[in-house]
Scaffold this active site. Structure first.
Site, mmCIF file in Angstrom:
data_model
loop_
_atom_site.group_PDB
_atom_site.id
_atom_site.type_symbol
_atom_site.label_atom_id
_atom_site.label_comp_id
_atom_site.label_asym_id
_atom_site.label_seq_id
_atom_site.Cartn_x
_atom_site.Cartn_y
_atom_site.Cartn_z
ATOM 1 N N LYS A 303 0.834 -1.198 0.000
ATOM 2 C CA LYS A 303 0.000 0.000 0.000
ATOM 3 C C LYS A 303 0.872 1.253 0.000
ATOM 4 O O LYS A 303 2.010 1.205 0.452
ATOM 5 C CB LYS A 303 -0.857 0.026 1.288
ATOM 6 C CG LYS A 303 -1.971 -1.000 1.328
ATOM 7 C CD LYS A 303 -2.734 -0.898 2.653
ATOM 8 C CE LYS A 303 -3.846 -1.926 2.733
ATOM 9 N NZ LYS A 303 -4.937 -1.705 1.758
ATOM 10 N N ARG A 377 -10.268 -11.667 2.230
ATOM 11 C CA ARG A 377 -11.145 -12.709 1.679
ATOM 12 C C ARG A 377 -10.491 -14.076 1.736
ATOM 13 O O ARG A 377 -11.164 -15.096 1.860
ATOM 14 C CB ARG A 377 -11.565 -12.311 0.256
ATOM 15 C CG ARG A 377 -10.423 -12.190 -0.696
ATOM 16 C CD ARG A 377 -10.773 -11.394 -1.957
ATOM 17 N NE ARG A 377 -10.837 -9.946 -1.704
ATOM 18 C CZ ARG A 377 -11.171 -9.058 -2.623
ATOM 19 N NH1 ARG A 377 -11.481 -9.433 -3.850
ATOM 20 N NH2 ARG A 377 -11.210 -7.772 -2.329
HETATM 21 N N1 BES Z 1 -8.005 -3.869 4.598
HETATM 22 C C1 BES Z 1 -8.196 -3.425 3.271
HETATM 23 C C2 BES Z 1 -9.501 -2.641 3.074
HETATM 24 C C3 BES Z 1 -9.649 -1.344 3.837
HETATM 25 C C4 BES Z 1 -9.444 -0.144 3.191
HETATM 26 C C5 BES Z 1 -10.076 -1.333 5.134
HETATM 27 C C6 BES Z 1 -9.631 1.041 3.879
HETATM 28 C C7 BES Z 1 -10.241 -0.151 5.820
HETATM 29 C C8 BES Z 1 -10.035 1.039 5.180
HETATM 30 C C9 BES Z 1 -8.230 -4.627 2.339
HETATM 31 O O1 BES Z 1 -7.442 -5.686 2.718
HETATM 32 C C10 BES Z 1 -7.731 -4.144 1.024
HETATM 33 O O2 BES Z 1 -6.582 -3.799 0.949
HETATM 34 N N2 BES Z 1 -8.600 -4.158 0.026
HETATM 35 C C11 BES Z 1 -8.230 -3.717 -1.271
HETATM 36 C C12 BES Z 1 -8.795 -4.694 -2.262
HETATM 37 C C13 BES Z 1 -8.247 -4.528 -3.651
HETATM 38 C C14 BES Z 1 -6.789 -4.906 -3.685
HETATM 39 C C15 BES Z 1 -9.047 -5.394 -4.587
HETATM 40 C C16 BES Z 1 -8.804 -2.332 -1.478
HETATM 41 O O3 BES Z 1 -9.887 -2.038 -0.944
HETATM 42 O O4 BES Z 1 -8.155 -1.524 -2.117
HETATM 43 MN MN MN Z 2 -5.469 -5.501 2.056
#
Ligand code: BES
Ligand code: MN
Ligand code: ZN
Length: 525
Positions: A303, A377
């Site tokens: 990230k 997931r």
């Molecule tokens: N933990 C994150 C989602 C999240 C984002 C939680 C902001 C709380 C606040 C999750 O694991 C994630 O990174 N999801 C990705 C999915 C994508 C790679 C398909 C996302 O939401 O960008």
């Molecule tokens: Mn994630």
């Protein structure tokens, strides 16, 4: 959690009927008697539209009512909800400080006012400050239908608002509350009934505040094994707690969960909690499952740096499940419940999972990893599969901070609800309205499911750019057999949500009240 808050109920004899004079005096006496000289004594009374008072309140305030109305006029206090008139108590009022709290609905289009008694309690706590003796004369201008329940709700709001997470503050700033205890007495006609009702509210408040603590804890302190140990503490309430380590999970074939954690120096864990409260201990349980990514860097699909610290909250689903189990066990809910959490840390490393890897999940289905940041997931896939095969629950509800996309869709005011079952969905929607922890149902369907097709495996772990929360839910659904199931995407509500009358902290503890209510209203024997 503010440990120095104590709450009890005292009698206001004949409140609302009979002899209000006597009633009021006993509340006054409680305020006077309990107060050591050094402690500020506060009296809280409620006012309705145009600063109207109940009989008991008028009687307690006596000749001061006129003075109070004059003060109200000069301060433009009209008795509306979310407003307060704070006075040095006039002569004859048995306190040092008088808070007149408004309860009349604000005219539209005003922002939502605390019309329910939980929020009212939160609002009052926000005005009290951290120490002293307080008497809240719980005699509202608009009498509630069930006064004992309403008073108990008020105390739930008091406790939720009083929560603070200050474990890592070594210095007191000038703004910090002065040291001391806050001793609250709620004066009500039938204190015994209110005390009985308040017991279950105390259990829920504790559950919420436990969940908040878990979410607020930093990720160097709260890694999977430490989280599992905190869940283990539920044993003192009679909850059976089983902790699976990596070896045990390898044996079971939980490769999707293990793949996410393989780049971390902290070993992954799964925790299964069991509360057997139903009369029939063999009755089918209900099951709650939580995503517990104790820190989500994104892994190799790392990230961006900005705001990454928030990913310590990526275990809010698991925190909710632990808080909920605490609430249910400590109020001895008459239901059999399974709580299960998958605990991992998602890190980039030489050993970390790669995009392109293919893992075989516990279900036997294979997944091509496209993005290592779509890890929640993968964790849930194995936990859902395990729980449905071993326990055949009445339903499964999982909670997960699963997608940023749910924030885009719903913001922080509703969690996303995805479900294969209309009855379960309706119940969740209703519990959401009743508690203020609202959910909004989102669609599922084959067209979305198709977006998960992979060139090399049974599925990939991400869909395309669009409908990100839905494709995430479709992925989970592939690991649910015919059982009624609901997925709550709490990325917007479980952390960093706007503060309210009952929540001032970063980790909201969202979901504990919602699911406690779901169980209480539909699944207790
Ligand atoms: N933990 C994150 C989602 C999240 C984002 C939680 C902001 C709380 C606040 C999750 O694991 C994630 O990174 N999801 C990705 C999915 C994508 C790679 C398909 C996302 O939401 O960008
Ligand atoms: Mn994630
Ligand atoms: Zn995540």
């Amino acid at each position: 959690m503010s440990s120095k808050l104590s709450i009890d109920f005292v009698a206001v004899k004949d409140a609302g009927a009979g002899k209000p004079a006597k009633a009021a005096k006993s509340a006054g006496k409680a305020a006077r008697k309990a107060a050591p000289a050094s402690q500020p004594r506060t009296l809280v009374v409620f006012a309705g539209a145009d600063v109207s008072f109940s009989a008991a309140a008028s009687d307690l305030l006596g000749d001061s009512v006129e003075t109070i109305r004059r003060a109200a006029a000069s301060a433009s206090f009209k008795g509306r909800a979310s407003s307060v008139l704070e006075l040095w108590a006039p002569e004859g009022v048995p306190a040092d400080r008088l808070l007149v709290v408004g309860t009349a609905p604000k005219p539209p289009p005003a922002s939502p006012a605390p019309t329910d008694h939980v929020s009212l309690g939160g609002y009052v706590m926000g005005k009290l400050g951290g120490r002293g003796e307080v008497v809240i004369l719980f005699d509202l201008p608009e009498a509630p239908e069930h006064p004992a329940q309403a008073a108990a709700d008020l105390t739930l709001g008091l406790r939720m608002r009083a929560y603070k997470f200050e474990r890592y503050k070594t210095k007191k700033s000038e703004d910090n509350e002065p040291e001391g205890a806050l001793d609250v007495r709620v004066a009500i006609a039938d204190p015994a009934a209110a005390r009985r009702e308040a017991k279950s509210r105390d259990a829920v408040a504790e559950g919420v505040n436990i969940a908040r603590d878990l979410v607020n804890e930093p990720p160097n302190v709260l890694y999977p094994d430490e989280f599992a140990k905190r869940a283990k503490a539920l044993e003192k309430l009679g909850v059976e707690v089983e902790i699976l380590d990596e070896k045990a999970m390898q044996k079971l074939g939980m490769n999707a969960l293990l793949g996410v954690g393989q780049g971390s120096v902290h070993d992954s864990r799964m925790v299964v909690m069991r509360w057997n409260g139903a009369k029939n201990s063999k009755a089918r349980p209900v099951a709650f499952i939580g995503k517990g990514v104790t820190f989500d860097t994104g892994g190799i699909s790392i990230k961006p740096a900005g705001g990454m610290e928030d990913m310590k909250g990526d275990m809010a689903g698991a925190a909710c499940v632990v808080g909920l189990m605490h609430a249910l066990a400590s109020r001895k809910a008459k239901v059999n419940v399974i709580g299960a959490i998958g605990l991992v840390e998602n890190m980039p490393d030489g050993k970390a999972q790669r995009p392109g890897d293919i893992v075989t999940t516990m279900s036997g289905q294979t997944v091509e990893i496209i993005n290592t940041d779509a890890e929640g997931r993968l964790v849930l896939a194995d936990v859902l599969w395990r729980i449905q095969s071993v326990y055949e629950p009445e339903f499964m509800v999982n909670l997960a901070t699963l997608t940023g996309a749910i924030l885009v869709a719903l913001g922080s005011d509703h969690a996303g609800l995805f479900s294969n079952d209309d009855t379960l969905s309706e119940r969740l929607l209703q519990s959401g309205k009743d508690t203020g922890e609202k959910v909004w149902r989102m669609p599922l369907g084959p067209a979305y499911d198709k977006l998960l097709e992979s060139k090399f495996a049974d599925m990939k772990n991400v869909g395309g750019r669009h409908a990100g929360s839905i494709t995430a839910a479709q992925f989970l659904q592939r690991f649910v057999n015919k059982r009624p199931w609901a997925h709550l995407d709490i990325a917007g509500t479980g952390m960093a949500s706007p503060t309210t009358d009952i929540n001032q902290t970063w980790g909201s503890g969202w979901g504990v009240r919602l699911l406690d209510r779901l169980v209480a209203d539909h699944y207790e024997s």
